[in-house]
Design a protein around this motif. Structure first.
Motif, PDB file in Angstrom:
ATOM      1  N   SER A 414      -7.854  20.060  77.779  1.00  0.00           N
ATOM      2  CA  SER A 414      -9.238  20.207  77.335  1.00  0.00           C
ATOM      3  C   SER A 414      -9.923  18.852  77.421  1.00  0.00           C
ATOM      4  O   SER A 414      -9.336  17.860  77.878  1.00  0.00           O
ATOM      5  N   SER A 415     -11.149  18.773  76.952  1.00  0.00           N
ATOM      6  CA  SER A 415     -11.873  17.508  76.996  1.00  0.00           C
ATOM      7  C   SER A 415     -11.211  16.453  76.113  1.00  0.00           C
ATOM      8  O   SER A 415     -11.384  15.252  76.341  1.00  0.00           O
ATOM      9  N   ALA A 429     -19.414  17.556  81.032  1.00  0.00           N
ATOM     10  CA  ALA A 429     -18.850  18.175  79.838  1.00  0.00           C
ATOM     11  C   ALA A 429     -17.939  19.330  80.220  1.00  0.00           C
ATOM     12  O   ALA A 429     -18.207  20.078  81.156  1.00  0.00           O
ATOM     13  N   GLY A 431     -16.372  22.780  78.763  1.00  0.00           N
ATOM     14  CA  GLY A 431     -16.555  23.744  77.696  1.00  0.00           C
ATOM     15  C   GLY A 431     -15.248  24.337  77.222  1.00  0.00           C
ATOM     16  O   GLY A 431     -14.176  24.124  77.799  1.00  0.00           O
ATOM     17  N   ASP A 432     -15.343  25.103  76.136  1.00  0.00           N
ATOM     18  CA  ASP A 432     -14.176  25.814  75.629  1.00  0.00           C
ATOM     19  C   ASP A 432     -13.790  26.931  76.588  1.00  0.00           C
ATOM     20  O   ASP A 432     -14.603  27.414  77.387  1.00  0.00           O
ATOM     21  N   ARG A 474     -12.275  27.123  82.012  1.00  0.00           N
ATOM     22  CA  ARG A 474     -13.124  26.197  81.265  1.00  0.00           C
ATOM     23  C   ARG A 474     -14.356  25.883  82.124  1.00  0.00           C
ATOM     24  O   ARG A 474     -14.217  25.278  83.188  1.00  0.00           O
ATOM     25  N   GLY A 477     -19.715  21.503  82.848  1.00  0.00           N
ATOM     26  CA  GLY A 477     -21.145  21.233  82.755  1.00  0.00           C
ATOM     27  C   GLY A 477     -21.530  20.071  83.654  1.00  0.00           C
ATOM     28  O   GLY A 477     -21.471  18.907  83.235  1.00  0.00           O
ATOM     29  N   ALA A 490     -20.776  29.851  85.945  1.00  0.00           N
ATOM     30  CA  ALA A 490     -20.079  28.660  85.466  1.00  0.00           C
ATOM     31  C   ALA A 490     -19.420  27.934  86.638  1.00  0.00           C
ATOM     32  O   ALA A 490     -18.866  28.556  87.541  1.00  0.00           O
TER      33      ALA A 490
END
Length: 693
Positions: A414-415, A429, A431-432, A474, A477, A490
């Motif tokens: 994840s981030s 970014a 995302g979840d 995920r 962004g 997305a």
């Protein structure tokens, strides 16, 4: 002036003129019946009469006959051409331009000798006041002499010309001939084209016509049976089963003409034969011959594949630089907490990489260190985030120096796995995770097939990435650099640059859990193409074709050029010496001869030279020809043609002339107009006859 017909048998249709003749002669006018009460008081007397039929409406009859004649003439396909004998006689001399094909295909058999004889014959027919310019051409065209009638000077110019190793282009030669003829004051103009009329040399456009009144004489020296065997290409691949680093060489052999059995093919390295094989070649077909694995020195060695000699020896050998097949050093980092089976798809896919080979080093995120980056050009973070043993600072430095990073964001990446400086390794970014377990999951709805990372999927039968189903991913962004998107919009794949390196980020996993992409046939080419692009892989070519250019300042073509300087000394295959680059000029080496080029940095005389192998262009080895009449029709101004020796079949030439003129179409238009006039005239005649007298 010459007038002829393509289909003279339709002249028999003129016999249909008898139809209107019969109509006019047999047709009888209806007389008005007169009622008479009785014949009892009428005396019977013999009546002498003579019946003579004649045509009364000559204009109507002529119109109908003309319609039939025009239709018959249209189907006969008339051709109108002006021949050399029909041209009005004029005083003064002739400006003659001889275009002599000197491309490599002219070396086949007796073509060059026949071409020289044809040119000398034209020298001998120069008249009083004539001038001749000899223009040899291949991909370029230059005048070999000033316009002259001096036989000795012309023969000397011809003797100085020999076939080159270059291909064929007609346009430069025709353009030069047009300039010469446009500047002459002589009343007559003539262009003689001596060539084998190779199909691959046709590059003329619709504006290729020569000045009006030009006589065009094609001389075809390429007729007759063609038999040739040639080596078109070689392929190098790594022999993985051998104990040492060895290379397997395969050569593609093409045969033109009758079938040949047991043709010998030899592999020579450094001038020494290391293997010989036999190959059976079908008629007008080809085959592949594979040699035994060969050990390769670190910096490569000059090599060639040679066939038995034939009538066209220029393509019996293919030169190349024998070296190890290229490879990309890959560091595959897996998360330490991930089960080993989660990375099996990526490990196996990278292990079978070829063209180039992928030299993979696998490490866990907790045990990997910065030393593992040594010799690597690509780091694959398979759901691992930034490895603590390497650190974000060192990984960013690796990318800015030209390395590549490919990150797959799965369950653990994840981030939060890219904190601090590691955020620069993300395109934006993250995302979840989006859950698409309901239904059949999501698919890729957009792919930038113009981008080099995905361009291989833009051709037919290359695989369908949209067939893969994504159950979790995920979203990324990003404002720019999106290469693929899911069906909900997305971003699925994004690219961004850091210094000289590239970073690709994939918004899903590669373990077959979040999606079924690893189970699709496109997974292997997808992963390999992304690896090649992220690593900025540029294959080093082992051979080139005559006519190509090599930028010596390009790191991919010559890495020593980047370190050395802009000027290089070159030795050509025929032993000539020269220099490229320097004084602000681009260091570009143009290959004009077949053979080995040696390149050294200027000012470093004892340095080992860089070798470049130049072979004949593949298009020049295609000996298929076109009809010389096509060239005549393309160059002839206003349909004026002059046919001479070496031209094509006169019947075929007549077909080409008729196709260009299309007189039959105009005849049909005139027939239609006459038919309309005939209808109007017939109506007028009928009205006149019905009027009471």
């Amino acid at each position: 002036m010459r007038f002829s017909f393509l289909v003279p048998l339709f002249a028999g249709a003129l016999a249909a003129i008898v139809v209107p003749l019969l109509v006019h002669l047999v047709h009888k006018e209806r007389k008005e019946a007169v009622a008479f009460p009785s014949l009892m008081f009428v005396q019977r007397m013999p009546y002498q009469h003579a019946s003579r039929q004649r045509i009364r409406d000559w204009l109507l009859f002529a119109a109908r006959c003309l319609v039939i004649a025009l239709l018959a003439a249209a189907f006969m396909r008339p051709v109108l051409a002006r021949t050399a004998a029909a041209l009005p006689g004029r005083g003064g001399g002739t400006e003659v331009v001889v275009l002599l094909d000197r491309s490599m295909s002219m070396r086949h058999g007796e073509r060059w000798n026949a071409a020289q004889r044809a040119v000398r014959d034209r020298f001998g027919r120069l008249g009083q006041g004539d001038r001749l310019t000899l223009v040899p051409f291949d991909v370029r065209a230059t005048a070999a002499n000033e316009a002259t009638a001096d036989g000795a000077a012309l023969r000397s110019a011809l003797d100085s010309i020999a076939p080159s190793d270059a291909g064929t282009r007609l346009a430069p030669a025709v353009a030069l001939a047009r300039r010469i003829l446009a500047g002459t004051a002589l009343p007559r103009k003539e262009v003689v084209v001596v060539s084998d009329f190779q199909r691959s040399g046709w590059d003329l456009d619709d504006d290729a016509a020569l000045p009006p009144g030009t006589k065009i004489v094609p001389v075809d020296v390429g007729s007759g049976e063609v038999a040739d065997r040639s080596v078109r290409s070689v392929d190098l691949r790594r022999e993985t089963s051998a104990p040492r680093d060895r290379v397997v060489v395969s050569a593609r052999v093409v045969n033109v003409g009758p079938a040949a059995k047991g043709v010998a093919a030899r592999l020579e390295v450094n001038g020494r034969t290391v293997d010989e094989r036999r190959i059976d070649l079908p008629s007008d077909g080809g085959g592949t011959v594979t040699f035994a694995p060969v050990a390769v020195a670190g910096d490569g060695a000059p090599a060639r594949v040679v066939l038995d000699a034939d009538a066209f020896p220029g393509d019996d050998a293919f030169l190349f630089l024998l070296r190890r097949p290229p490879s990309i050093g890959v560091l595959l980092v897996e998360h330490s907490d991930a089960p080993a089976e989660r990375g099996v798809f990526v490990r196996r896919a990278l292990a079978i990489g070829d063209q180039p080979a992928l030299d993979v080093r696998v490490a866990r995120s907790r045990s990997v260190t910065a030393a593992d980056l040594e010799g690597r050009r690509l780091v694959v973070l398979n759901d691992a985030g930034v490895p603590a043993g390497i650190g974000a600072t060192r990984l960013l430095e690796f990318v800015r120096e030209g390395g590549g990073v490919f990150s797959a964001l799965g369950e653990r990446a994840s981030s939060r796995a890219f904190t601090g400086e590691g955020e620069e390794l993300l395109p934006g970014a993250v995302g979840d995770a989006v859950d698409r377990l309901g239904g059949r999951g999501g698919v890729l709805g957009y792919l930038d097939l113009t981008h080099p990372a995905l361009s291989i999927f833009g051709v037919a039968r290359s695989g369908d990435l949209s067939a893969a189903r994504f159950f979790r991913y995920r979203p990324l962004g990003v404002e720019s650099g999106a290469l693929a998107r899911f069906d909900d919009g997305a971003v699925a794949l994004a690219e961004h640059r850091l210094g000289r390196g590239r970073v690709l980020t994939w918004g899903s996993s590669l373990d077959g859990v979040w999606n079924d992409l690893p189970r699709q046939a496109v997974f292997l080419p997808f992963l390999h193409q992304l690896a090649r692009y992220a690593a900025d892989f540029r294959p080093e070519r082992v051979s080139y074709a005559v006519g190509e250019s090599i930028d010596l300042a390009d790191e991919a073509a010559d890495s020593m050029a980047v370190r050395g300087g802009p000027r290089f000394n070159v030795r050509t295959p025929n032993g000539g010496r020269g220099a490229v680059g320097g004084m602000g000029a681009a260091p570009v080496l143009e290959l004009r001869q077949a053979g080995w080029y040696e390149v050294r940095r200027a000012g470093v005389p004892n340095e080992r030279p860089r070798l470049f192998a130049a072979n004949p262009a593949p298009t020049e080895l295609d000996l298929a020809t076109f009809d010389p009449a096509r060239l005549v029709n393309a160059l002839a101004p206003d349909g004026d043609v002059a046919v001479s020796q070496g031209t094509a079949d006169p019947a075929q030439q007549l077909v080409e002339q008729e196709r260009r003129q299309s007189i039959w179409w105009y005849l049909l238009v005139v027939a239609t107009l006459v038919l309309l006039a005939e209808g109007w005239l017939a109506g007028r005649v009928s009205q006149r006859r019905l009027q009471p007298k």
